[in-house]
Design a protein around this motif. Structure first.
Motif, mmCIF file in Angstrom:
data_model
loop_
_atom_site.group_PDB
_atom_site.id
_atom_site.type_symbol
_atom_site.label_atom_id
_atom_site.label_comp_id
_atom_site.label_asym_id
_atom_site.label_seq_id
_atom_site.Cartn_x
_atom_site.Cartn_y
_atom_site.Cartn_z
ATOM 1 N N GLU A 88 0.841 -1.212 0.000
ATOM 2 C CA GLU A 88 0.000 0.000 0.000
ATOM 3 C C GLU A 88 0.871 1.255 0.000
ATOM 4 O O GLU A 88 0.592 2.226 -0.708
ATOM 5 C CB GLU A 88 -0.925 0.024 1.224
ATOM 6 C CG GLU A 88 -1.996 -1.042 1.242
ATOM 7 C CD GLU A 88 -2.991 -0.941 0.087
ATOM 8 O OE1 GLU A 88 -2.911 -0.004 -0.720
ATOM 9 O OE2 GLU A 88 -3.855 -1.836 0.001
ATOM 10 N N GLU A 89 1.914 1.241 0.823
ATOM 11 C CA GLU A 89 2.766 2.428 0.930
ATOM 12 C C GLU A 89 3.486 2.710 -0.379
ATOM 13 O O GLU A 89 3.663 3.860 -0.761
ATOM 14 C CB GLU A 89 3.792 2.238 2.061
ATOM 15 C CG GLU A 89 3.172 2.159 3.435
ATOM 16 C CD GLU A 89 2.580 3.484 3.879
ATOM 17 O OE1 GLU A 89 3.268 4.238 4.545
ATOM 18 O OE2 GLU A 89 1.430 3.770 3.532
ATOM 19 N N TYR A 90 3.886 1.631 -1.070
ATOM 20 C CA TYR A 90 4.558 1.825 -2.359
ATOM 21 C C TYR A 90 3.637 2.614 -3.293
ATOM 22 O O TYR A 90 4.048 3.586 -3.921
ATOM 23 C CB TYR A 90 4.939 0.479 -2.988
ATOM 24 C CG TYR A 90 5.703 0.657 -4.278
ATOM 25 C CD1 TYR A 90 7.090 0.774 -4.270
ATOM 26 C CD2 TYR A 90 5.031 0.759 -5.502
ATOM 27 C CE1 TYR A 90 7.796 0.978 -5.441
ATOM 28 C CE2 TYR A 90 5.728 0.968 -6.683
ATOM 29 C CZ TYR A 90 7.109 1.072 -6.646
ATOM 30 O OH TYR A 90 7.807 1.300 -7.803
ATOM 31 N N SER A 92 1.169 4.520 -2.399
ATOM 32 C CA SER A 92 0.963 5.876 -1.875
ATOM 33 C C SER A 92 2.109 6.797 -2.289
ATOM 34 O O SER A 92 1.889 7.915 -2.746
ATOM 35 C CB SER A 92 0.844 5.854 -0.351
ATOM 36 O OG SER A 92 -0.301 5.133 0.019
ATOM 37 N N TYR A 93 3.348 6.282 -2.106
ATOM 38 C CA TYR A 93 4.512 7.125 -2.424
ATOM 39 C C TYR A 93 4.725 7.276 -3.927
ATOM 40 O O TYR A 93 5.472 8.137 -4.355
ATOM 41 C CB TYR A 93 5.781 6.552 -1.768
ATOM 42 C CG TYR A 93 5.905 6.909 -0.302
ATOM 43 C CD1 TYR A 93 6.529 8.088 0.100
ATOM 44 C CD2 TYR A 93 5.367 6.085 0.679
ATOM 45 C CE1 TYR A 93 6.634 8.419 1.435
ATOM 46 C CE2 TYR A 93 5.468 6.407 2.028
ATOM 47 C CZ TYR A 93 6.109 7.582 2.402
ATOM 48 O OH TYR A 93 6.212 7.919 3.734
ATOM 49 N N HIS A 94 4.089 6.411 -4.726
ATOM 50 C CA HIS A 94 4.246 6.495 -6.183
ATOM 51 C C HIS A 94 2.925 6.853 -6.845
ATOM 52 O O HIS A 94 2.453 6.136 -7.711
ATOM 53 C CB HIS A 94 4.809 5.187 -6.746
ATOM 54 C CG HIS A 94 6.200 4.903 -6.290
ATOM 55 N ND1 HIS A 94 6.482 4.249 -5.105
ATOM 56 C CD2 HIS A 94 7.402 5.198 -6.839
ATOM 57 C CE1 HIS A 94 7.788 4.152 -4.960
ATOM 58 N NE2 HIS A 94 8.381 4.731 -6.004
ATOM 59 N N HIS A 113 9.466 1.746 2.422
ATOM 60 C CA HIS A 113 10.058 0.607 3.132
ATOM 61 C C HIS A 113 9.681 0.663 4.617
ATOM 62 O O HIS A 113 9.862 1.709 5.247
ATOM 63 C CB HIS A 113 11.580 0.626 3.028
ATOM 64 C CG HIS A 113 12.087 0.452 1.619
ATOM 65 N ND1 HIS A 113 12.390 1.523 0.812
ATOM 66 C CD2 HIS A 113 12.312 -0.662 0.888
ATOM 67 C CE1 HIS A 113 12.800 1.074 -0.360
ATOM 68 N NE2 HIS A 113 12.755 -0.245 -0.353
ATOM 69 N N LYS A 114 9.180 -0.430 5.161
ATOM 70 C CA LYS A 114 8.767 -0.434 6.572
ATOM 71 C C LYS A 114 9.377 -1.632 7.314
ATOM 72 O O LYS A 114 8.661 -2.486 7.863
ATOM 73 C CB LYS A 114 7.222 -0.483 6.668
ATOM 74 C CG LYS A 114 6.507 0.629 5.915
ATOM 75 C CD LYS A 114 6.843 2.012 6.450
ATOM 76 C CE LYS A 114 6.285 3.109 5.557
ATOM 77 N NZ LYS A 114 6.803 4.448 5.874
ATOM 78 N N PRO A 115 10.727 -1.733 7.340
ATOM 79 C CA PRO A 115 11.364 -2.890 7.983
ATOM 80 C C PRO A 115 11.002 -3.014 9.457
ATOM 81 O O PRO A 115 10.942 -4.127 9.997
ATOM 82 C CB PRO A 115 12.864 -2.610 7.799
ATOM 83 C CG PRO A 115 12.982 -1.152 7.515
ATOM 84 C CD PRO A 115 11.710 -0.758 6.826
HETATM 85 N N1 IYR Z 1 1.736 6.591 5.902
HETATM 86 C C1 IYR Z 1 2.959 6.910 5.206
HETATM 87 C C2 IYR Z 1 3.118 8.383 4.946
HETATM 88 C C3 IYR Z 1 3.192 9.273 6.119
HETATM 89 C C4 IYR Z 1 2.204 10.209 6.316
HETATM 90 C C5 IYR Z 1 2.283 11.117 7.333
HETATM 91 I I1 IYR Z 1 0.886 12.548 7.502
HETATM 92 C C6 IYR Z 1 3.370 11.072 8.226
HETATM 93 O O1 IYR Z 1 3.448 11.971 9.271
HETATM 94 C C7 IYR Z 1 4.370 10.139 8.038
HETATM 95 C C8 IYR Z 1 4.268 9.216 6.988
HETATM 96 C C9 IYR Z 1 4.170 6.347 5.956
HETATM 97 O O2 IYR Z 1 4.002 5.831 7.060
HETATM 98 O O3 IYR Z 1 5.277 6.385 5.441
#
Ligand code: IYR
Length: 221
Positions: A88-90, A92-94, A113-115
């Protein structure tokens, strides 16, 4: 009406002592930081349970306590959560997050990346309970669910900090995958994903400046 009991009487304290005690707690809380670099050092289940029960002392609409805390230490489930969150994050960031949003996040140094979702000994997934199943399976809505669960998460973060542990209020979006992975019922919706643990020895945090009192408080005296 329920029976009521007397609240323990609290005699007024000298002002300077009161102010000092408020200052002491501020100095403790002011050191809390969201962390993204965790050690894999174990945290005992009994500590996590105590922390979650502190969160569960939070006030809530009509005292419904409309929250469920899922505490995950199982490696296979943590891996599943990491992979689904990163997917999901990929996205979101793209493309899903606006250019302005990405610009606002840049100082935090986050990416898809969420290691840490696998490193931390525990993942706490907070669910808000939209309704309960009453008599005959009838839906009974809870009240002020977002407010109540938000306050409980505040208590949770304070309890984690007080324990000398660290956490991240992680919001992979959308979070529906958590319902599936954790097999949660239809009346629960994911609210926050909070990895808990000790900080990694080489952990860093962004240099953030908190707003001054005149930026966040308006006095009417
Ligand atoms: N959920 C994503 C993006 C993110 C959004 C906010 I608003 C933040 O303060 C930090 C991250 C992530 O966890 O990377």
């Amino acid at each position: 009406m329920n029976s009521h009991s007397p609240y323990p009487s609290v005699p007024p304290r000298p002002d300077d002592e009161l102010i000092r005690s408020c200052r002491t707690y501020f100095e403790i809380m002011e050191k809390r930081r969201s962390l993204r670099f965790f050690s894999d050092h174990p945290v005992p289940k009994a500590a996590v349970e105590q922390i979650l029960m502190t969160a569960s002392t939070a006030p809530s609409g009509a005292h419904k306590q409309p929250w469920t805390f899922c505490a995950v230490s199982d490696h296979a489930i943590k891996r599943q959560i990491r992979l689904a969150a990163e997917e999901e994050e990929y996205r979101s960031y793209h493309g899903r997050m606006s250019a302005e949003w990405l610009r606002d996040l840049a100082p935090l140094g986050t990416d898809w990346h969420k290691p840490f979702l696998e490193t931390t000994p525990w993942l706490i997934i907070v669910f808000r309970r939209i309704y309960e199943f009453g008599e005959g399976g009838k839906k009974q809505n809870n009240y002020y669910v977002n407010e109540s669960v938000g306050i409980a998460c505040g208590f949770l973060l304070a309890a984690i900090h007080q324990a000398g542990l660290v956490a991240l209020t992680h919001t992979p979006s959308p979070m529906d995958f958590l319902t599936k992975v954790l097999n949660r019922p239809a009346n629960e919706k994911p609210y926050l994903l909070i990895p808990i643990g000790y900080p990694a020895p080489d952990a860093t945090v962004p240099d953030l400046i908190r707003k001054r009192s005149d930026e966040v408080i308006v006095w009417y005296e």
